[in-house]
Design a protein around this motif. Structure first.
Motif, PDB file in Angstrom:
ATOM      1  N   HIS A   1       7.625 -57.658  63.448  1.00 24.18           N
ATOM      2  CA  HIS A   1       6.477 -58.352  62.869  1.00 24.18           C
ATOM      3  C   HIS A   1       6.945 -59.083  61.608  1.00 24.18           C
ATOM      4  O   HIS A   1       7.686 -58.530  60.795  1.00 24.18           O
TER       5      HIS A   1
ATOM      6  N   ARG B   1      -0.538 -61.100  53.552  1.00 25.71           N
ATOM      7  CA  ARG B   1      -1.501 -60.898  54.630  1.00 25.71           C
ATOM      8  C   ARG B   1      -2.803 -60.344  54.078  1.00 25.71           C
ATOM      9  O   ARG B   1      -2.829 -59.711  53.017  1.00 25.71           O
ATOM     10  N   GLU B   2      -3.874 -60.547  54.827  1.00 27.78           N
ATOM     11  CA  GLU B   2      -5.167 -59.983  54.448  1.00 27.78           C
ATOM     12  C   GLU B   2      -5.448 -58.733  55.270  1.00 27.78           C
ATOM     13  O   GLU B   2      -5.230 -58.724  56.485  1.00 27.78           O
TER      14      GLU B   2
ATOM     15  N   GLN C   1      -5.704 -59.447  49.814  1.00 28.73           N
ATOM     16  CA  GLN C   1      -4.355 -59.836  50.188  1.00 28.73           C
ATOM     17  C   GLN C   1      -3.345 -58.781  49.743  1.00 28.73           C
ATOM     18  O   GLN C   1      -3.491 -58.167  48.689  1.00 28.73           O
TER      19      GLN C   1
ATOM     20  N   TYR D   1       1.133 -57.998  50.160  1.00 26.59           N
ATOM     21  CA  TYR D   1       2.411 -58.478  50.680  1.00 26.59           C
ATOM     22  C   TYR D   1       3.032 -57.423  51.585  1.00 26.59           C
ATOM     23  O   TYR D   1       3.078 -56.232  51.253  1.00 26.59           O
TER      24      TYR D   1
ATOM     25  N   GLU E   1       0.827 -52.307  57.386  1.00 25.48           N
ATOM     26  CA  GLU E   1       1.622 -52.660  58.569  1.00 25.48           C
ATOM     27  C   GLU E   1       0.871 -52.285  59.835  1.00 25.48           C
ATOM     28  O   GLU E   1       0.827 -53.066  60.802  1.00 25.48           O
TER      29      GLU E   1
ATOM     30  N   VAL F   1      -2.035 -54.757  60.456  1.00 20.20           N
ATOM     31  CA  VAL F   1      -1.562 -56.068  60.904  1.00 20.20           C
ATOM     32  C   VAL F   1      -1.186 -56.015  62.380  1.00 20.20           C
ATOM     33  O   VAL F   1      -1.544 -56.904  63.159  1.00 20.20           O
TER      34      VAL F   1
ATOM     35  N   SER G   1      -4.361 -55.592  64.664  1.00 22.57           N
ATOM     36  CA  SER G   1      -5.219 -56.771  64.799  1.00 22.57           C
ATOM     37  C   SER G   1      -4.804 -57.654  65.960  1.00 22.57           C
ATOM     38  O   SER G   1      -5.561 -58.531  66.390  1.00 22.57           O
TER      39      SER G   1
END
Length: 420
Positions: free
Chosen positions: A189, A194-195, A213, A215, A313, A316, A319
């Protein structure tokens, strides 16, 4: 202030339907239990099934009917003391570790209490009120609260039944499917800003907000959970005996508790067995390992040359995946082989349960739901075979203390992506 952040709560009619469905599911879960089963409390962390029935009812009464309906009359004023859990602002409470000693009211009286509150809820939802949307939002919160207690009810029962030398089954035994080992692979990934967190219009708990947000460095996430086969290799390699793999508190805990395997495991004639909600069964090598603490999960990850993912992680990655898997509705009541990202076992992350930037708890006792637990606990993601599917969304955060094992707790490995 609203107790949930969803800007579009359920309409009153829809809330009534969800409420009826959730309440019926809880009663289905306790249908196989005897009066004695309903009283079992095996440790302070667990509660009797009868208490779960009553506490989830008290929640609707305390936070909706009493403050919103001047005509409502409780069936017994003493129930507020018996069935409050940890809501200090809602008044005094019976001792948590003594819930199993409350033989009266009996189950039939608790069921009368449930039905009395249900009638009150339907009455207030049927009324044409100016605060109908606020009430529907509170009912939705109460339904999700009860779904959480559905999972607790059966995992608490599993823990209690495990102390019975006869090892009785909650549900009839079913054989595990015959499977083959699935090799451990990882998906890469990308990193970046990222949100994460809830930002939609559906239900979410306060701790899932606000969306923000964060990182994330490039990472790899395993394509399947850690299995029993993997765990046995860890055990056979001396994983429980090697202090270099363990956090200091974890090593002290495993020594004090004499852990040598996951909770509910034992060896018989060189075969590993486990006690499950379907009774004693041979450990299925290719099913996800379950009932392991954060300490054990972290030690395993070190042994495997990997780590646990962060909750960012995990979110993300989640999703990108549809929410489908082995949840409560499958009625398997144990992890199954070939698990994906969702269901089967809650997956430990390395992230502490702390507030997101900008988090503000709701006012009043309802604000005690999550906020005051944001210390000394670790986040888990993904749901389990005991979690209702309606609970799940990529942002859902649950949490446990690092030493706890009685819930459906497992793990998935992660690695830093250093491909450059």
């Amino acid at each position: 202030m609203s107790p949930i952040s969803a800007p579009a709560p359920l309409a009153a009619k829809e809330a009534a339907s969800v409420f009826q469905s959730v309440r019926a599911q809880t009663e289905t879960l306790v249908a196989p239990l005897s009066e004695a089963d309903m009283m079992l409390q095996s440790m302070e962390d667990a509660s009797p099934a009868k208490w779960h029935l009553a506490h989830t009812t008290w929640f609707f009464e305390e936070f909706i009917l009493k403050p919103r309906d001047p005509d409502y009359r409780t069936i017994d004023d003493r129930f507020a003391f018996l069935f409050n859990s940890y809501y200090v602002q809602a008044g005094p409470r019976h001792a948590r570790d003594k819930r199993g000693l409350v033989s009266r009211p009996g189950t039939s009286e608790v069921m009368d209490y449930r039905h009395h509150v249900e009638a009150g809820l339907h009455s207030i939802l049927d009324a044409n009120r100016d605060d109908a949307n606020d009430i529907a939002a509170l009912v939705e919160l109460g339904c999700h609260h009860e779904m959480q207690h559905q999972e607790l009810l059966i995992t608490d029962l599993l823990h209690a039944l495990s102390y019975n030398p006869l090892l009785p089954a909650y549900r009839d035994p079913q054989p595990m499917p015959v499977t083959q080992e699935i090799s451990l692979t990882f998906t890469s990934h990308d990193g970046g800003l990222r949100e994460i967190g809830h930002g939609g219009t559906g239900f979410a708990y306060d701790c899932e907000n606000p969306r923000h947000q964060t990182y994330i460095a490039p990472f790899q996430l395993a394509d399947r959970p850690v299995t029993n086969r993997d765990w046995i290799a860890f055990m056979e390699d001396g994983g429980y005996l090697n202090p270099t793999l363990w956090l200091m508190d974890g090593w002290a805990t495993t020594q004090r508790e004499e852990w040598t395997s996951p909770l509910y495991w034992w060896s018989e004639d060189d075969v590993w067995w486990s006690f499950t909600l379907r009774g004693p069964q041979p450990v299925n090598l290719d099913a996800p390992v379950v009932h392991v603490s954060y300490y054990e999960a972290d030690a395993f990850a070190r042994w495997a040359g990997a780590r646990l993912p962060t909750e960012a992680e995990w979110e993300v990655a989640a999703s990108l995946k549809p929410i489908e898997g082995n949840f409560l509705e499958s009625t398997a009541l144990r992890p199954l082989p070939n698990g994906g990202l969702w269901g089967d076992v809650w997956e430990w992350t390395q992230s502490p349960f702390t507030p997101y930037p900008g988090f503000t708890p709701p006012d009043g006792a309802i604000g005690e739901y999550n906020g005051k637990f944001m210390i000394n606990q670790m986040v888990l993601r993904g749901g389990s075979c005991a979690t209702p599917l309606a609970q799940m969304r990529p942002t859902y955060r649950t949490f446990s203390y690092p030493h706890q094992r009685w819930q459906m707790l497992g793990l998935r490995l992660a690695k830093d992506d250093t491909r450059g």
